[in-house]
Design a protein around this motif. Sequence first.
Motif, PDB file in Angstrom:
ATOM      1  N   ASN A 251      42.056  11.039  15.112  1.00 34.84           N
ATOM      2  CA  ASN A 251      43.212  10.947  14.227  1.00 34.84           C
ATOM      3  C   ASN A 251      42.692  11.119  12.797  1.00 34.84           C
ATOM      4  O   ASN A 251      42.455  10.144  12.081  1.00 34.84           O
ATOM      5  N   THR A 252      42.503  12.375  12.403  1.00 43.22           N
ATOM      6  CA  THR A 252      41.867  12.674  11.116  1.00 43.22           C
ATOM      7  C   THR A 252      42.729  12.286   9.915  1.00 43.22           C
ATOM      8  O   THR A 252      42.219  12.199   8.804  1.00 43.22           O
ATOM      9  N   SER A 253      44.004  12.037  10.118  1.00 44.52           N
ATOM     10  CA  SER A 253      44.860  11.626   9.003  1.00 44.52           C
ATOM     11  C   SER A 253      45.028  10.104   8.943  1.00 44.52           C
ATOM     12  O   SER A 253      45.704   9.588   8.063  1.00 44.52           O
TER      13      SER A 253
ATOM     14  N   LYS B 164      39.557   7.626   7.605  1.00 41.67           N
ATOM     15  CA  LYS B 164      39.185   7.810   6.197  1.00 41.67           C
ATOM     16  C   LYS B 164      38.298   6.671   5.701  1.00 41.67           C
ATOM     17  O   LYS B 164      37.299   6.919   5.011  1.00 41.67           O
TER      18      LYS B 164
ATOM     19  N   LYS C 254      34.777  12.036   8.342  1.00 39.17           N
ATOM     20  CA  LYS C 254      34.693  13.470   8.042  1.00 39.17           C
ATOM     21  C   LYS C 254      33.238  13.861   7.778  1.00 39.17           C
ATOM     22  O   LYS C 254      32.779  14.910   8.212  1.00 39.17           O
TER      23      LYS C 254
ATOM     24  N   LYS D 254      43.670  10.564  18.184  1.00 38.05           N
ATOM     25  CA  LYS D 254      44.842  11.393  17.891  1.00 38.05           C
ATOM     26  C   LYS D 254      45.937  11.058  18.887  1.00 38.05           C
ATOM     27  O   LYS D 254      45.688  10.896  20.074  1.00 38.05           O
TER      28      LYS D 254
END
Length: 116
Positions: free
Chosen positions: A57-59, A64, A69, A92
């Motif tokens: 789940n990169t967002s 974060k 990243k 994700k």
Amino acid sequence: MLFLCYPKCSTCTKARKWLESKGAEFEIRDIKTDNPTAEELKTWYKMSGLPLKRFFNTSGNLYKEMKLKDRLPQMSEEEQIELLATDGMLVKRPIVVDGETVLTGFREKEWEEKLI
């Protein structure tokens, strides 16, 4: 069909309604309270043919906060899978597992092609 989602996620809600509108039968699993295990993730990753990054789940805030990243490129696949298994919020969503088909995220066209 297994549908892994986070109930407060608007994309998951949209995907669930889409599946229901197609008459699909599925079992719902809360990805936060019943996180996928490393074994499940490894199996789904191999079945999916997707890059492992598509399972992150990169967002998400946790992704974060952990600065993944920058960290993921230095990690082995095994380490990445183990990390994913530590917290459902890193994964994700939604994820659909139906036989040999595994899809991450909700892309209506892709789901239409591969599930219906």
